[in-house]
Design a protein around this motif. Structure first.
Motif, PDB file in Angstrom:
ATOM      1  N   PHE A  13       0.803  -1.230   0.000  1.00 42.78           N
ATOM      2  CA  PHE A  13       0.000   0.000   0.000  1.00 42.78           C
ATOM      3  C   PHE A  13       0.837   1.281   0.000  1.00 42.78           C
ATOM      4  CE2 PHE A  13      -3.245  -3.038   0.835  1.00 42.78           C
ATOM      5  CZ  PHE A  13      -4.421  -2.467   0.375  1.00 42.78           C
ATOM      6  N   SER A  14       2.124   1.148   0.274  1.00 47.57           N
ATOM      7  CA  SER A  14       2.969   2.341   0.235  1.00 47.57           C
ATOM      8  C   SER A  14       3.438   2.624  -1.188  1.00 47.57           C
ATOM      9  CB  SER A  14       4.176   2.150   1.159  1.00 47.57           C
ATOM     10  OG  SER A  14       5.021   1.157   0.620  1.00 47.57           O
ATOM     11  N   ASP A  15       3.106   1.713  -2.084  1.00 46.34           N
ATOM     12  CA  ASP A  15       3.627   1.817  -3.447  1.00 46.34           C
ATOM     13  C   ASP A  15       2.518   1.486  -4.460  1.00 46.34           C
ATOM     14  OD1 ASP A  15       5.527   2.087  -5.440  1.00 46.34           O
ATOM     15  OD2 ASP A  15       6.113  -0.027  -5.337  1.00 46.34           O
ATOM     16  N   LEU A  16       1.306   1.917  -4.135  1.00 44.57           N
ATOM     17  CA  LEU A  16       0.161   1.496  -4.954  1.00 44.57           C
ATOM     18  C   LEU A  16       0.247   1.932  -6.407  1.00 44.57           C
ATOM     19  CD1 LEU A  16      -3.233   1.819  -3.078  1.00 44.57           C
ATOM     20  CD2 LEU A  16      -2.176  -0.204  -4.098  1.00 44.57           C
ATOM     21  N   LYS A  17       0.700   3.167  -6.615  1.00 45.46           N
ATOM     22  CA  LYS A  17       0.662   3.699  -7.981  1.00 45.46           C
ATOM     23  C   LYS A  17       1.485   2.838  -8.938  1.00 45.46           C
ATOM     24  CE  LYS A  17       1.272   8.020 -10.510  1.00 45.46           C
ATOM     25  NZ  LYS A  17       0.016   8.162 -11.226  1.00 45.46           N
ATOM     26  N   SER A  18       2.683   2.475  -8.513  1.00 46.28           N
ATOM     27  CA  SER A  18       3.524   1.699  -9.439  1.00 46.28           C
ATOM     28  C   SER A  18       2.966   0.283  -9.625  1.00 46.28           C
ATOM     29  CB  SER A  18       4.969   1.673  -8.960  1.00 46.28           C
ATOM     30  OG  SER A  18       5.116   0.756  -7.921  1.00 46.28           O
ATOM     31  N   GLN A  19       2.291  -0.226  -8.587  1.00 44.83           N
ATOM     32  CA  GLN A  19       1.702  -1.560  -8.757  1.00 44.83           C
ATOM     33  C   GLN A  19       0.479  -1.525  -9.674  1.00 44.83           C
ATOM     34  OE1 GLN A  19       1.883  -4.156  -5.269  1.00 44.83           O
ATOM     35  NE2 GLN A  19       2.947  -2.480  -4.274  1.00 44.83           N
ATOM     36  N   LEU A  20      -0.275  -0.442  -9.582  1.00 45.60           N
ATOM     37  CA  LEU A  20      -1.408  -0.280 -10.504  1.00 45.60           C
ATOM     38  C   LEU A  20      -0.895  -0.182 -11.951  1.00 45.60           C
ATOM     39  CD1 LEU A  20      -3.461   2.217  -8.326  1.00 45.60           C
ATOM     40  CD2 LEU A  20      -4.279  -0.036  -9.061  1.00 45.60           C
ATOM     41  N   GLU A  21       0.237   0.496 -12.109  1.00 48.45           N
ATOM     42  CA  GLU A  21       0.827   0.608 -13.454  1.00 48.45           C
ATOM     43  C   GLU A  21       1.211  -0.763 -14.006  1.00 48.45           C
ATOM     44  OE1 GLU A  21       2.466   5.165 -12.844  1.00 48.45           O
ATOM     45  OE2 GLU A  21       3.935   3.517 -12.888  1.00 48.45           O
ATOM     46  N   LYS A  22       1.696  -1.615 -13.112  1.00 46.62           N
ATOM     47  CA  LYS A  22       2.059  -2.971 -13.565  1.00 46.62           C
ATOM     48  C   LYS A  22       0.818  -3.749 -13.995  1.00 46.62           C
ATOM     49  CE  LYS A  22       6.307  -3.388 -11.030  1.00 46.62           C
ATOM     50  NZ  LYS A  22       6.931  -3.793  -9.786  1.00 46.62           N
ATOM     51  N   LEU A  23      -0.273  -3.571 -13.263  1.00 47.54           N
ATOM     52  CA  LEU A  23      -1.518  -4.244 -13.659  1.00 47.54           C
ATOM     53  C   LEU A  23      -1.941  -3.776 -15.049  1.00 47.54           C
ATOM     54  CD1 LEU A  23      -3.683  -4.068 -10.389  1.00 47.54           C
ATOM     55  CD2 LEU A  23      -2.119  -5.880 -11.117  1.00 47.54           C
ATOM     56  N   GLU A  24      -1.826  -2.475 -15.273  1.00 45.61           N
ATOM     57  CA  GLU A  24      -2.185  -1.924 -16.592  1.00 45.61           C
ATOM     58  C   GLU A  24      -1.285  -2.488 -17.672  1.00 45.61           C
ATOM     59  OE1 GLU A  24      -2.245   2.382 -16.645  1.00 45.61           O
ATOM     60  OE2 GLU A  24      -3.364   2.410 -14.769  1.00 45.61           O
ATOM     61  N   GLU A  25       0.011  -2.489 -17.384  1.00 48.80           N
ATOM     62  CA  GLU A  25       0.979  -2.963 -18.372  1.00 48.80           C
ATOM     63  C   GLU A  25       0.723  -4.423 -18.748  1.00 48.80           C
ATOM     64  OE1 GLU A  25       5.024  -2.197 -17.119  1.00 48.80           O
ATOM     65  OE2 GLU A  25       5.785  -3.447 -18.767  1.00 48.80           O
ATOM     66  N   GLY A  26       0.326  -5.221 -17.765  1.00 47.07           N
ATOM     67  CA  GLY A  26       0.044  -6.634 -18.030  1.00 47.07           C
ATOM     68  C   GLY A  26      -1.261  -6.842 -18.778  1.00 47.07           C
ATOM     69  N   GLY A  27      -2.131  -5.830 -18.756  1.00 48.61           N
ATOM     70  CA  GLY A  27      -3.394  -5.944 -19.484  1.00 48.61           C
ATOM     71  C   GLY A  27      -4.563  -6.381 -18.614  1.00 48.61           C
ATOM     72  N   ALA A  28      -4.537  -6.020 -17.320  1.00 50.93           N
ATOM     73  CA  ALA A  28      -5.690  -6.318 -16.452  1.00 50.93           C
ATOM     74  C   ALA A  28      -6.907  -5.549 -16.960  1.00 50.93           C
ATOM     75  CB  ALA A  28      -5.374  -5.928 -15.010  1.00 50.93           C
ATOM     76  N   ASP A  29      -8.098  -6.078 -16.664  1.00 52.31           N
ATOM     77  CA  ASP A  29      -9.320  -5.435 -17.145  1.00 52.31           C
ATOM     78  C   ASP A  29      -9.902  -4.448 -16.137  1.00 52.31           C
ATOM     79  OD1 ASP A  29      -9.825  -6.955 -19.714  1.00 52.31           O
ATOM     80  OD2 ASP A  29      -9.565  -8.594 -18.283  1.00 52.31           O
ATOM     81  N   PHE A  30      -9.781  -4.777 -14.856  1.00 50.15           N
ATOM     82  CA  PHE A  30     -10.320  -3.927 -13.788  1.00 50.15           C
ATOM     83  C   PHE A  30      -9.332  -3.923 -12.628  1.00 50.15           C
ATOM     84  CE2 PHE A  30     -13.965  -6.190 -15.746  1.00 50.15           C
ATOM     85  CZ  PHE A  30     -14.642  -5.104 -16.291  1.00 50.15           C
ATOM     86  N   ALA A  31      -9.542  -2.980 -11.701  1.00 48.87           N
ATOM     87  CA  ALA A  31      -8.847  -3.059 -10.407  1.00 48.87           C
ATOM     88  C   ALA A  31      -9.912  -3.359  -9.355  1.00 48.87           C
ATOM     89  CB  ALA A  31      -8.141  -1.747 -10.096  1.00 48.87           C
ATOM     90  N   HIS A  32      -9.747  -4.482  -8.650  1.00 53.75           N
ATOM     91  CA  HIS A  32     -10.727  -4.915  -7.644  1.00 53.75           C
ATOM     92  C   HIS A  32     -10.347  -4.307  -6.299  1.00 53.75           C
ATOM     93  CE1 HIS A  32     -13.661  -7.837  -5.982  1.00 53.75           C
ATOM     94  NE2 HIS A  32     -12.816  -7.939  -4.959  1.00 53.75           N
ATOM     95  N   LEU A  33     -11.254  -3.515  -5.736  1.00 52.72           N
ATOM     96  CA  LEU A  33     -10.964  -2.799  -4.494  1.00 52.72           C
ATOM     97  C   LEU A  33     -11.817  -3.357  -3.359  1.00 52.72           C
ATOM     98  CD1 LEU A  33     -10.835   0.870  -5.879  1.00 52.72           C
ATOM     99  CD2 LEU A  33      -9.053  -0.895  -5.891  1.00 52.72           C
ATOM    100  N   ASP A  34     -11.165  -3.972  -2.378  1.00 53.25           N
ATOM    101  CA  ASP A  34     -11.856  -4.607  -1.261  1.00 53.25           C
ATOM    102  C   ASP A  34     -11.989  -3.629  -0.101  1.00 53.25           C
ATOM    103  OD1 ASP A  34     -12.297  -7.370  -2.135  1.00 53.25           O
ATOM    104  OD2 ASP A  34     -10.109  -7.460  -2.263  1.00 53.25           O
TER     105      ASP A  34
END
Ligand code: DX5
Ligand code: ZN
Length: 217
Positions: A13-34
């Motif tokens: 959680f201290s590095d969310l932005k770069s991890q979200l970028e990785k999800l995008e780069e891999g081609g994820a369809d959504f971000a699931h927020l619990d």
């Protein structure tokens, strides 16, 4: 065609932005927020301010999973322009039909989640009103738990029900999804795959998302 919705529950959680970028780069369809409130489930995660920040930090449409009691009190704040789905728990709603209509009135797709012990029959009189049913394949609250085997039968039953009554309705599965079971789950009828640990524990997250998408697309 199925969709991947990685859950950030096990992200750093201290590095969310770069991890979200990785999800995008891999081609994820959504971000699931619990979103967890420490009352409906024995864990607290994050709320509206963090969801707003995530919305601003990613291009991925948001798949908001509310594990909170009385979700009707906070729906509007999660209905951001970036929000695709708002999912509430059947067990947390006194007036589920009304809450689903409220989500739709906010212009969002309405999801209803069922805990492992909750019967599909609880949705019998409103299946046509629901855009997506989220089947929990673990007890909600934590990532990294073992897939509950009785879910297989539930998926197949729900798939048969929706084919007759509401073919456009999506089936989302949440908990214990991995590269080994994804193909059989897709075959059983799952459309939207939530994956927490299976994505975020990978050494190469971008590649892991790609590996999932080879199975799902
Ligand atoms: C559990 C959450 C899940 C969780 C899944 O209550 O709703 O979205 O992150 O985690 P994994 O994929 O690790 O089982
Ligand atoms: Zn979830």
């Amino acid at each position: 065609m199925a969709y991947l919705s990685p859950s950030i529950l096990t992200a750093d959680f201290s590095d969310l932005k770069s991890q979200l970028e990785k999800l995008e780069e891999g081609g994820a369809d959504f971000a699931h927020l619990d979103v967890m409130d420490g009352s409906f489930v024995p864990n607290i995660t994050f709320g509206q301010p963090v969801v707003r920040s995530i919305a601003a930090a990613t291009k991925l449409p948001l798949d908001v999973h509310l594990m909170v009691v009385r979700p009707e009190l906070c729906l509007a704040e999660f209905a951001l322009p970036e929000t695709e789905f708002i999912t509430v728990h059947q067990e947390a709603c006194l007036h589920l039909h009304r809450t689903v209509q409220q989500i739709k009135a906010l212009g969002k797709k309405a999801g209803v989640a069922l805990n492992p012990a909750t019967s599909l029959s609880t949705l019998e009189y409103m299946l046509e009103d629901i855009d997506m049913v989220l089947l929990m394949s673990v007890n909600p609250g934590f990532g990294g738990q073992k897939f509950i085997e009785s879910t297989w039968e539930k998926i197949k039953k729900l798939d048969a029900m929706r084919k007759v009554r509401h073919p456009e309705m999506l089936i989302e599965l949440d908990g214990g999804v991995n590269l080994n079971n994804a193909s059989a789950l897709k075959e059983a009828g799952v459309d939207v795959f939530v994956a927490g640990n299976a994505v975020f524990s990978a050494e190469d997250m971008v590649q892991r998302v790609k590996d999932f998408q080879v199975i799902l697309k």
